[in-house]
Design a protein around this motif. Structure first.
Motif, PDB file in Angstrom:
ATOM      1  N   ALA A   1       0.820  -1.212   0.000  1.00 22.25           N
ATOM      2  CA  ALA A   1       0.000   0.000   0.000  1.00 22.25           C
ATOM      3  C   ALA A   1       0.853   1.260   0.000  1.00 22.25           C
ATOM      4  O   ALA A   1       0.432   2.298  -0.521  1.00 22.25           O
ATOM      5  CB  ALA A   1      -0.949  -0.012   1.196  1.00 22.25           C
ATOM      6  N   ASP A   2       2.062   1.189   0.558  1.00 22.18           N
ATOM      7  CA  ASP A   2       2.917   2.374   0.627  1.00 22.18           C
ATOM      8  C   ASP A   2       3.936   2.464  -0.516  1.00 22.18           C
ATOM      9  O   ASP A   2       4.783   3.348  -0.531  1.00 22.18           O
ATOM     10  CB  ASP A   2       3.633   2.443   1.977  1.00 22.18           C
ATOM     11  N   ASN A   3       3.843   1.574  -1.497  1.00 20.57           N
ATOM     12  CA  ASN A   3       4.776   1.598  -2.624  1.00 20.57           C
ATOM     13  C   ASN A   3       4.206   2.508  -3.720  1.00 20.57           C
ATOM     14  O   ASN A   3       3.763   2.066  -4.781  1.00 20.57           O
ATOM     15  CB  ASN A   3       5.026   0.181  -3.152  1.00 20.57           C
ATOM     16  N   ALA A   4       4.249   3.802  -3.450  1.00 18.87           N
ATOM     17  CA  ALA A   4       3.655   4.791  -4.353  1.00 18.87           C
ATOM     18  C   ALA A   4       4.333   4.817  -5.717  1.00 18.87           C
ATOM     19  O   ALA A   4       3.674   5.018  -6.740  1.00 18.87           O
ATOM     20  CB  ALA A   4       3.701   6.173  -3.709  1.00 18.87           C
TER      21      ALA A   4
END
Length: 148
Positions: free
Chosen positions: A123-126
């Motif tokens: 989810a935080d791998n933008a």
């Protein structure tokens, strides 16, 4: 920098290992020799569904990898390609390597008449999500893991 993407081969273990170490470190997952050898044995085993590709620059250096496998889609009654791992070396990021790996993966799926390519990312791998939003559609599915 010119980059080509090709399937992984038997003699690619050591350069692949360097990328797989980087991928494991990115996700803060300890990579033991046993784990690396297990994954490699799956990739080179023609009877295992896991397969892989590597992005190679014009100097012959490995700058990215993709691991994928065919999976059944029971509600559709067809097969898809699940992209388990996609990784680009830090010094090669922002140069289109991820796009080339995605293009290779899509072509692999098309050649095998698979219905789609599926993947998940943190989810935080933008950064990865920017690429995935360009090539695919974000779904409403929620992923769970159950330890056994």
């Amino acid at each position: 920098m010119s980059v080509t993407v090709r399937p992984l081969g038997d003699k690619d273990f050591f350069p692949w290992l360097g990328l797989f170490e980087g991928y494991s470190a990115f996700y803060e997952s300890e990579l033991t020799d046993q784990k690396a050898l297990q994954v490699w044995s799956w990739i080179i085993d023609p009877n295992n569904s896991l397969d892989g590709a590597v992005a190679v620059d014009d100097r012959g250096d490995f700058v990215g990898l993709a691991h994928y496998r065919t999976v059944p889609r029971t509600l559709s009654g067809d097969l898809a390609l699940f992209l388990d791992d996609l990784y680009v070396a830090e010094d090669a990021r922002g140069k289109g390597v991820g796009t080339l790996l995605m293009d290779f993966t899509k072509a692999y799926a098309r050649e095998r008449k698979l219905a789609q390519v599926q993947l998940v990312t943190a989810a935080d791998n933008a950064t990865a999500q920017v690429l995935y939003d360009q090539v695919g559609t974000r779904t409403d599915w929620v992923t769970y893991e159950i330890d056994v």
